[in-house]
Scaffold this motif. Structure first.
Motif, PDB file in Angstrom:
ATOM      1  N   LEU A   1     -46.516   7.507  13.210  1.00 36.26           N
ATOM      2  CA  LEU A   1     -45.849   7.686  14.495  1.00 36.26           C
ATOM      3  C   LEU A   1     -44.552   8.470  14.322  1.00 36.26           C
ATOM      4  CD1 LEU A   1     -43.445   5.544  14.036  1.00 36.26           C
ATOM      5  CD2 LEU A   1     -44.861   3.931  15.254  1.00 36.26           C
ATOM      6  N   ALA A   2     -43.920   8.759  15.447  1.00 41.75           N
ATOM      7  CA  ALA A   2     -42.633   9.460  15.441  1.00 41.75           C
ATOM      8  C   ALA A   2     -41.783   8.922  16.585  1.00 41.75           C
ATOM      9  CB  ALA A   2     -42.831  10.970  15.605  1.00 41.75           C
ATOM     10  N   THR A   3     -40.485   8.981  16.404  1.00 43.75           N
ATOM     11  CA  THR A   3     -39.566   8.560  17.458  1.00 43.75           C
ATOM     12  C   THR A   3     -39.568   9.602  18.566  1.00 43.75           C
ATOM     13  OG1 THR A   3     -38.168   7.456  15.824  1.00 43.75           O
ATOM     14  CG2 THR A   3     -37.200   7.901  17.982  1.00 43.75           C
ATOM     15  N   ARG A   4     -39.897   9.171  19.773  1.00 46.01           N
ATOM     16  CA  ARG A   4     -39.897  10.074  20.925  1.00 46.01           C
ATOM     17  C   ARG A   4     -38.521  10.130  21.574  1.00 46.01           C
ATOM     18  NH1 ARG A   4     -40.673   9.652  26.497  1.00 46.01           N
ATOM     19  NH2 ARG A   4     -41.566  11.539  27.446  1.00 46.01           N
ATOM     20  N   LYS A   5     -37.943   8.963  21.791  1.00 41.90           N
ATOM     21  CA  LYS A   5     -36.568   8.907  22.287  1.00 41.90           C
ATOM     22  C   LYS A   5     -35.938   7.611  21.829  1.00 41.90           C
ATOM     23  CE  LYS A   5     -37.909   7.219  26.913  1.00 41.90           C
ATOM     24  NZ  LYS A   5     -37.822   7.503  28.368  1.00 41.90           N
ATOM     25  N   ILE A   6     -34.622   7.638  21.684  1.00 39.58           N
ATOM     26  CA  ILE A   6     -33.917   6.476  21.183  1.00 39.58           C
ATOM     27  C   ILE A   6     -32.492   6.501  21.714  1.00 39.58           C
ATOM     28  CG2 ILE A   6     -33.251   7.663  19.047  1.00 39.58           C
ATOM     29  CD1 ILE A   6     -33.652   4.961  17.584  1.00 39.58           C
ATOM     30  N   SER A   7     -32.003   5.344  22.114  1.00 38.98           N
ATOM     31  CA  SER A   7     -30.623   5.235  22.604  1.00 38.98           C
ATOM     32  C   SER A   7     -29.868   4.251  21.727  1.00 38.98           C
ATOM     33  CB  SER A   7     -30.603   4.771  24.065  1.00 38.98           C
ATOM     34  OG  SER A   7     -31.210   3.505  24.211  1.00 38.98           O
ATOM     35  N   PHE A   8     -28.649   4.600  21.379  1.00 42.80           N
ATOM     36  CA  PHE A   8     -27.828   3.801  20.480  1.00 42.80           C
ATOM     37  C   PHE A   8     -26.584   3.287  21.196  1.00 42.80           C
ATOM     38  CE2 PHE A   8     -29.880   7.081  17.859  1.00 42.80           C
ATOM     39  CZ  PHE A   8     -30.484   6.324  16.872  1.00 42.80           C
ATOM     40  N   GLU A   9     -26.125   2.144  20.743  1.00 43.39           N
ATOM     41  CA  GLU A   9     -24.819   1.651  21.153  1.00 43.39           C
ATOM     42  C   GLU A   9     -24.120   1.095  19.921  1.00 43.39           C
ATOM     43  OE1 GLU A   9     -22.563  -1.435  24.217  1.00 43.39           O
ATOM     44  OE2 GLU A   9     -24.763  -1.309  24.216  1.00 43.39           O
ATOM     45  N   ILE A  10     -23.039   1.749  19.519  1.00 39.54           N
ATOM     46  CA  ILE A  10     -22.237   1.272  18.395  1.00 39.54           C
ATOM     47  C   ILE A  10     -21.111   0.434  18.986  1.00 39.54           C
ATOM     48  CG2 ILE A  10     -20.830   1.913  16.409  1.00 39.54           C
ATOM     49  CD1 ILE A  10     -22.487   4.485  16.216  1.00 39.54           C
ATOM     50  N   LYS A  11     -21.216  -0.875  18.816  1.00 36.49           N
ATOM     51  CA  LYS A  11     -20.318  -1.808  19.483  1.00 36.49           C
ATOM     52  C   LYS A  11     -19.003  -1.998  18.731  1.00 36.49           C
ATOM     53  CE  LYS A  11     -24.060  -4.517  21.593  1.00 36.49           C
ATOM     54  NZ  LYS A  11     -23.577  -4.541  22.979  1.00 36.49           N
ATOM     55  N   LYS A  12     -19.074  -1.944  17.408  1.00 36.28           N
ATOM     56  CA  LYS A  12     -17.892  -2.127  16.582  1.00 36.28           C
ATOM     57  C   LYS A  12     -17.973  -1.183  15.388  1.00 36.28           C
ATOM     58  CE  LYS A  12     -16.725  -6.911  17.684  1.00 36.28           C
ATOM     59  NZ  LYS A  12     -16.206  -8.180  17.098  1.00 36.28           N
ATOM     60  N   SER A  13     -16.847  -0.930  14.771  1.00 40.05           N
ATOM     61  CA  SER A  13     -16.861  -0.091  13.579  1.00 40.05           C
ATOM     62  C   SER A  13     -17.653  -0.794  12.481  1.00 40.05           C
ATOM     63  CB  SER A  13     -15.435   0.195  13.100  1.00 40.05           C
ATOM     64  OG  SER A  13     -14.771  -1.005  12.748  1.00 40.05           O
ATOM     65  N   VAL A  14     -18.391  -0.011  11.733  1.00 38.19           N
ATOM     66  CA  VAL A  14     -19.250  -0.539  10.671  1.00 38.19           C
ATOM     67  C   VAL A  14     -18.569  -0.301   9.330  1.00 38.19           C
ATOM     68  CG1 VAL A  14     -21.491  -0.320   9.534  1.00 38.19           C
ATOM     69  CG2 VAL A  14     -21.341  -0.212  12.035  1.00 38.19           C
TER      70      VAL A  14
ATOM     71  N   LEU B   1     -23.049  -5.240  15.443  1.00 36.47           N
ATOM     72  CA  LEU B   1     -22.199  -4.067  15.249  1.00 36.47           C
ATOM     73  C   LEU B   1     -22.783  -2.839  15.934  1.00 36.47           C
ATOM     74  CD1 LEU B   1     -21.399  -4.538  11.453  1.00 36.47           C
ATOM     75  CD2 LEU B   1     -20.061  -5.324  13.412  1.00 36.47           C
ATOM     76  N   ALA B   2     -24.101  -2.723  15.923  1.00 41.85           N
ATOM     77  CA  ALA B   2     -24.777  -1.579  16.548  1.00 41.85           C
ATOM     78  C   ALA B   2     -26.203  -1.981  16.889  1.00 41.85           C
ATOM     79  CB  ALA B   2     -24.771  -0.375  15.609  1.00 41.85           C
ATOM     80  N   GLU B   3     -26.743  -1.368  17.936  1.00 41.80           N
ATOM     81  CA  GLU B   3     -28.124  -1.654  18.307  1.00 41.80           C
ATOM     82  C   GLU B   3     -28.752  -0.441  18.970  1.00 41.80           C
ATOM     83  OE1 GLU B   3     -28.428  -4.916  21.060  1.00 41.80           O
ATOM     84  OE2 GLU B   3     -26.602  -4.323  22.112  1.00 41.80           O
ATOM     85  N   CYS B   4     -30.060  -0.497  19.119  1.00 46.52           N
ATOM     86  CA  CYS B   4     -30.759   0.640  19.711  1.00 46.52           C
ATOM     87  C   CYS B   4     -32.038   0.186  20.383  1.00 46.52           C
ATOM     88  CB  CYS B   4     -31.076   1.700  18.651  1.00 46.52           C
ATOM     89  SG  CYS B   4     -32.446   1.245  17.555  1.00 46.52           S
ATOM     90  N   ASP B   5     -32.520   1.020  21.278  1.00 45.18           N
ATOM     91  CA  ASP B   5     -33.845   0.880  21.865  1.00 45.18           C
ATOM     92  C   ASP B   5     -34.599   2.173  21.575  1.00 45.18           C
ATOM     93  OD1 ASP B   5     -34.085  -1.705  23.336  1.00 45.18           O
ATOM     94  OD2 ASP B   5     -32.278  -0.965  24.315  1.00 45.18           O
ATOM     95  N   ALA B   6     -35.749   2.031  20.941  1.00 44.38           N
ATOM     96  CA  ALA B   6     -36.519   3.203  20.530  1.00 44.38           C
ATOM     97  C   ALA B   6     -37.896   3.209  21.179  1.00 44.38           C
ATOM     98  CB  ALA B   6     -36.668   3.235  19.013  1.00 44.38           C
ATOM     99  N   GLU B   7     -38.314   4.386  21.620  1.00 41.94           N
ATOM    100  CA  GLU B   7     -39.690   4.584  22.071  1.00 41.94           C
ATOM    101  C   GLU B   7     -40.367   5.482  21.055  1.00 41.94           C
ATOM    102  OE1 GLU B   7     -41.096   5.329  26.338  1.00 41.94           O
ATOM    103  OE2 GLU B   7     -41.313   7.309  25.414  1.00 41.94           O
ATOM    104  N   LEU B   8     -41.485   5.009  20.519  1.00 45.93           N
ATOM    105  CA  LEU B   8     -42.192   5.730  19.465  1.00 45.93           C
ATOM    106  C   LEU B   8     -43.594   6.071  19.935  1.00 45.93           C
ATOM    107  CD1 LEU B   8     -40.709   2.944  17.838  1.00 45.93           C
ATOM    108  CD2 LEU B   8     -40.542   4.900  16.324  1.00 45.93           C
ATOM    109  N   VAL B   9     -44.118   7.179  19.456  1.00 45.19           N
ATOM    110  CA  VAL B   9     -45.414   7.653  19.918  1.00 45.19           C
ATOM    111  C   VAL B   9     -46.381   7.778  18.744  1.00 45.19           C
ATOM    112  CG1 VAL B   9     -44.711  10.082  19.723  1.00 45.19           C
ATOM    113  CG2 VAL B   9     -46.603   9.463  21.234  1.00 45.19           C
ATOM    114  N   ASN B  10     -47.612   7.374  18.974  1.00 41.93           N
ATOM    115  CA  ASN B  10     -48.680   7.481  17.985  1.00 41.93           C
ATOM    116  C   ASN B  10     -49.014   8.951  17.773  1.00 41.93           C
ATOM    117  OD1 ASN B  10     -50.932   7.218  16.386  1.00 41.93           O
ATOM    118  ND2 ASN B  10     -52.030   5.826  17.745  1.00 41.93           N
ATOM    119  N   MET B  11     -48.818   9.434  16.544  1.00 36.32           N
ATOM    120  CA  MET B  11     -49.007  10.858  16.286  1.00 36.32           C
ATOM    121  C   MET B  11     -50.463  11.258  16.072  1.00 36.32           C
ATOM    122  SD  MET B  11     -46.145  12.337  16.578  1.00 36.32           S
ATOM    123  CE  MET B  11     -46.469  13.915  15.802  1.00 36.32           C
ATOM    124  N   VAL B  12     -51.370  10.287  16.032  1.00 37.35           N
ATOM    125  CA  VAL B  12     -52.790  10.608  15.848  1.00 37.35           C
ATOM    126  C   VAL B  12     -53.276  11.548  16.938  1.00 37.35           C
ATOM    127  CG1 VAL B  12     -55.116   9.628  15.920  1.00 37.35           C
ATOM    128  CG2 VAL B  12     -53.352   8.523  14.570  1.00 37.35           C
TER     129      VAL B  12
END
Length: 239
Positions: free
Chosen positions: A173-186, A222-233
């Motif tokens: 698969l591959a990441t189609r879209k992803i959103s990040f939120e860095i809440k605190k310094s890492v 500290l950080a989180e994300c939501d990712a949408e991934l697509v089957n590359m087959v």
């Protein structure tokens, strides 16, 4: 070999650069491209899990984790978890380990990019769990007493969520879209907890939530994300 000439090709040739259409680029000697396409299309999440579980973590002479690191030891000794590393479909089979590593895997990720990510799978909870440690090579600027660069943080989340998707849904698969939120310094030189969970599978896509937590401060995110991934087959014939 037939060379298709276009205006751009003629411009390239004026500078002594030959132009070859993409579908005519010769493959590496001895590599069977049809076998590669077959291996990319025949994998299953069950097969991916089985191979990853069998291979575990490869032995490495490079590590950012100190001996006896508490977080890594707790994950490694947990009977509900088993260690695994990234696999990809290759010329030999649908689930091949990466002997030379990649951007965030292998010795160079540790020594050059300052990222040491260790992943485990929790079969009971159907979650990817792990730990990561960064050093100054992953900082905003070496020698400036600054925290980890956002790109390094996002790379860890992107990789971890992708492995969650591969192990639970689609092994290629591959990441189609992803959103990040860095809440605190890492921080650098601190072992941090990583956790990913599968949210849903719809058709050729799956959604995964991932986060990095401070293991020393009651699981502060500290950080989180939501990712949408697509089957590359579905796109193999276009690759």
């Amino acid at each position: 070999m037939t060379i298709h000439t276009t205006r751009d090709d003629q411009s390239l040739r004026q500078h002594g650069i030959p132009s070859v259409s993409r579908d005519e680029v010769p493959t590496a000697c001895g590599r069977d491209e049809s076998r590669l396409r077959e291996n990319r299309s025949c994998g299953t999440a069950e097969g991916y899990r089985a191979q990853c579980k069998k291979d575990g973590h490869a032995q490495s002479e490079t590590s950012l984790f100190p001996p006896g690191d508490a977080l890594l030891e707790s994950l490694s000794s947990n009977p509900s978890l088993w260690p695994f590393e990234k696999h990809l479909p290759g010329y030999q089979g649908p689930y091949e380990a990466l002997p030379e590593g990649g951007w965030i895997t292998g010795a160079e990720a540790v020594s050059k990019r300052g990222i040491d990510l260790r992943l485990f799978y929790d079969e009971d909870a159907c979650m990817v769990k792990g730990c990561v440690r960064f050093n100054a090579n992953a900082s905003i600027g070496k020698g400036f007493s600054l925290p980890v660069h956002g790109g390094a943080i996002e790379t860890v989340l992107d990789e971890s969520t992708a492995e969650m998707g591969k192990i639970a849904a689609f092994p290629f698969l591959a990441t189609r879209k992803i959103s990040f939120e860095i809440k605190k310094s890492v921080p650098m030189d601190v072992s941090l907890y990583v956790e990913c969970s599968l949210m849903n599978i719809k058709g050729l896509r799956c959604r995964v939530h991932g986060k990095i937590l401070d293991a020393m401060e009651d699981g502060v995110v500290l950080a989180e994300c939501d990712a949408e991934l697509v089957n590359m087959v579905a796109f193999i014939d276009k690759m």
